[in-house]
Scaffold this motif. Structure first.
Motif, PDB file in Angstrom:
ATOM      1  N   ILE A  33      -6.344  -8.585  -0.158  1.00 45.52           N
ATOM      2  CA  ILE A  33      -6.284  -8.024   1.095  1.00 45.52           C
ATOM      3  C   ILE A  33      -5.106  -7.058   1.255  1.00 45.52           C
ATOM      4  CG2 ILE A  33      -5.922  -8.301   3.676  1.00 45.52           C
ATOM      5  CD1 ILE A  33      -8.739  -9.159   2.611  1.00 45.52           C
ATOM      6  N   LEU A  34      -4.020  -7.529   0.603  1.00 43.82           N
ATOM      7  CA  LEU A  34      -2.805  -6.805   0.414  1.00 43.82           C
ATOM      8  C   LEU A  34      -2.824  -5.498  -0.401  1.00 43.82           C
ATOM      9  CD1 LEU A  34      -0.333  -9.880   0.436  1.00 43.82           C
ATOM     10  CD2 LEU A  34      -0.943  -8.696   2.480  1.00 43.82           C
ATOM     11  N   VAL A  35      -3.828  -5.727  -1.425  1.00 39.39           N
ATOM     12  CA  VAL A  35      -3.845  -4.620  -2.348  1.00 39.39           C
ATOM     13  C   VAL A  35      -4.564  -3.641  -1.559  1.00 39.39           C
ATOM     14  CG1 VAL A  35      -4.872  -4.082  -4.524  1.00 39.39           C
ATOM     15  CG2 VAL A  35      -3.513  -6.074  -4.483  1.00 39.39           C
ATOM     16  N   TRP A  36      -5.628  -3.931  -0.949  1.00 36.45           N
ATOM     17  CA  TRP A  36      -6.481  -2.988  -0.120  1.00 36.45           C
ATOM     18  C   TRP A  36      -5.832  -2.299   0.933  1.00 36.45           C
ATOM     19  CZ3 TRP A  36     -11.254  -6.715   0.904  1.00 36.45           C
ATOM     20  CH2 TRP A  36     -11.997  -6.826  -0.407  1.00 36.45           C
ATOM     21  N   ILE A  37      -4.840  -2.832   1.742  1.00 34.17           N
ATOM     22  CA  ILE A  37      -3.873  -2.400   2.448  1.00 34.17           C
ATOM     23  C   ILE A  37      -2.924  -1.415   1.858  1.00 34.17           C
ATOM     24  CG2 ILE A  37      -1.961  -2.693   4.089  1.00 34.17           C
ATOM     25  CD1 ILE A  37      -3.164  -5.656   4.626  1.00 34.17           C
ATOM     26  N   SER A  38      -2.370  -1.717   0.781  1.00 36.00           N
ATOM     27  CA  SER A  38      -1.477  -0.751   0.123  1.00 36.00           C
ATOM     28  C   SER A  38      -2.226   0.532  -0.577  1.00 36.00           C
ATOM     29  CB  SER A  38      -0.513  -1.720  -1.220  1.00 36.00           C
ATOM     30  OG  SER A  38      -1.196  -2.029  -2.041  1.00 36.00           O
ATOM     31  N   ASN A  39      -3.484   0.384  -0.912  1.00 39.32           N
ATOM     32  CA  ASN A  39      -4.086   1.393  -1.653  1.00 39.32           C
ATOM     33  C   ASN A  39      -4.809   2.160  -0.347  1.00 39.32           C
ATOM     34  OD1 ASN A  39      -3.332   0.432  -3.959  1.00 39.32           O
ATOM     35  ND2 ASN A  39      -5.322  -0.502  -4.280  1.00 39.32           N
ATOM     36  N   GLY A  40      -4.794   1.660   0.934  1.00 36.33           N
ATOM     37  CA  GLY A  40      -5.329   2.500   2.079  1.00 36.33           C
ATOM     38  C   GLY A  40      -6.979   2.469   2.070  1.00 36.33           C
ATOM     39  N   VAL A  41      -7.340   1.250   1.471  1.00 33.06           N
ATOM     40  CA  VAL A  41      -8.768   0.911   1.724  1.00 33.06           C
ATOM     41  C   VAL A  41      -9.151   0.327   2.962  1.00 33.06           C
ATOM     42  CG1 VAL A  41     -10.767  -0.345   0.987  1.00 33.06           C
ATOM     43  CG2 VAL A  41      -8.867   0.494  -0.739  1.00 33.06           C
ATOM     44  N   ILE A  42      -8.080  -0.273   3.581  1.00 34.94           N
ATOM     45  CA  ILE A  42      -8.390  -0.834   5.058  1.00 34.94           C
ATOM     46  C   ILE A  42      -7.205  -0.774   5.699  1.00 34.94           C
ATOM     47  CG2 ILE A  42     -10.266  -2.648   4.286  1.00 34.94           C
ATOM     48  CD1 ILE A  42      -8.109  -4.812   4.325  1.00 34.94           C
ATOM     49  N   THR A  43      -7.300  -0.784   7.281  1.00 32.90           N
ATOM     50  CA  THR A  43      -6.291  -0.454   7.800  1.00 32.90           C
ATOM     51  C   THR A  43      -6.355  -1.779   9.278  1.00 32.90           C
ATOM     52  OG1 THR A  43      -6.412   1.682   7.667  1.00 32.90           O
ATOM     53  CG2 THR A  43      -5.209   0.887   9.503  1.00 32.90           C
ATOM     54  N   PRO A  44      -5.254  -2.653   9.514  1.00 32.10           N
ATOM     55  CA  PRO A  44      -5.217  -3.418  10.507  1.00 32.10           C
ATOM     56  C   PRO A  44      -5.591  -2.818  11.740  1.00 32.10           C
ATOM     57  CG  PRO A  44      -3.143  -3.372   9.558  1.00 32.10           C
ATOM     58  CD  PRO A  44      -4.040  -2.433   8.588  1.00 32.10           C
ATOM     59  N   GLU A  45      -6.234  -3.796  12.679  1.00 35.23           N
ATOM     60  CA  GLU A  45      -6.313  -3.289  13.898  1.00 35.23           C
ATOM     61  C   GLU A  45      -4.782  -3.316  14.685  1.00 35.23           C
ATOM     62  OE1 GLU A  45      -8.393  -2.604  17.831  1.00 35.23           O
ATOM     63  OE2 GLU A  45      -8.861  -2.630  15.752  1.00 35.23           O
ATOM     64  N   TYR A  46      -4.075  -4.221  14.347  1.00 31.73           N
ATOM     65  CA  TYR A  46      -2.789  -4.379  15.038  1.00 31.73           C
ATOM     66  C   TYR A  46      -1.807  -4.987  14.205  1.00 31.73           C
ATOM     67  CZ  TYR A  46       0.560  -6.483  18.291  1.00 31.73           C
ATOM     68  OH  TYR A  46       1.827  -6.574  18.867  1.00 31.73           O
ATOM     69  N   THR A  47      -0.557  -4.580  13.843  1.00 30.79           N
ATOM     70  CA  THR A  47       0.493  -5.215  13.290  1.00 30.79           C
ATOM     71  C   THR A  47       1.604  -5.579  14.238  1.00 30.79           C
ATOM     72  OG1 THR A  47      -0.044  -3.695  11.336  1.00 30.79           O
ATOM     73  CG2 THR A  47       2.240  -5.008  11.350  1.00 30.79           C
ATOM     74  N   THR A  48       1.873  -7.199  14.200  1.00 31.21           N
ATOM     75  CA  THR A  48       2.861  -7.570  15.004  1.00 31.21           C
ATOM     76  C   THR A  48       4.359  -7.064  14.636  1.00 31.21           C
ATOM     77  OG1 THR A  48       3.563  -9.457  13.474  1.00 31.21           O
ATOM     78  CG2 THR A  48       1.429  -9.898  15.078  1.00 31.21           C
ATOM     79  N   PRO A  49       5.317  -7.548  15.663  1.00 34.57           N
ATOM     80  CA  PRO A  49       6.669  -6.944  15.255  1.00 34.57           C
ATOM     81  C   PRO A  49       7.274  -7.455  14.227  1.00 34.57           C
ATOM     82  CG  PRO A  49       6.244  -7.220  17.616  1.00 34.57           C
ATOM     83  CD  PRO A  49       5.022  -7.877  16.908  1.00 34.57           C
ATOM     84  N   GLY A  50       6.755  -8.671  13.921  1.00 35.05           N
ATOM     85  CA  GLY A  50       7.297  -9.329  12.721  1.00 35.05           C
ATOM     86  C   GLY A  50       6.465  -8.959  11.382  1.00 35.05           C
ATOM     87  N   GLY A  51       5.546  -8.013  11.494  1.00 33.93           N
ATOM     88  CA  GLY A  51       4.887  -7.647  10.137  1.00 33.93           C
ATOM     89  C   GLY A  51       3.627  -8.198   9.712  1.00 33.93           C
TER      90      GLY A  51
END
Length: 61
Positions: free
Chosen positions: A22-40
């Motif tokens: 999941i983290l690789v997909w995020i960094s490669n721009g494959v998926i984008t979260p709906e929301y990111t908390t202030p804590g990341g």
């Protein structure tokens, strides 16, 4: 009724992949979260992620 937000760990379990994937997909721009908390911490809508993955697969074909 609002969309159900799930954690990255829950998302990984639902998709049958490692949390690191999941983290690789995020960094490669494959998926984008709906929301990111202030804590990341990312929060996801399962069906939105499944759609993002389908779209990414279609682009790669």
């Amino acid at each position: 009724m609002g969309k159900r937000l799930i954690s990255t760990g829950e998302l990984a379990r639902e998709l049958g992949v490692a949390r690191g994937t999941i983290l690789v997909w995020i960094s490669n721009g494959v998926i984008t979260p709906e929301y990111t908390t202030p804590g990341g911490h990312h929060r996801w809508v399962l069906e939105d992620v499944r759609r993002q993955l389908r779209d990414a697969r279609q682009r790669d074909e």
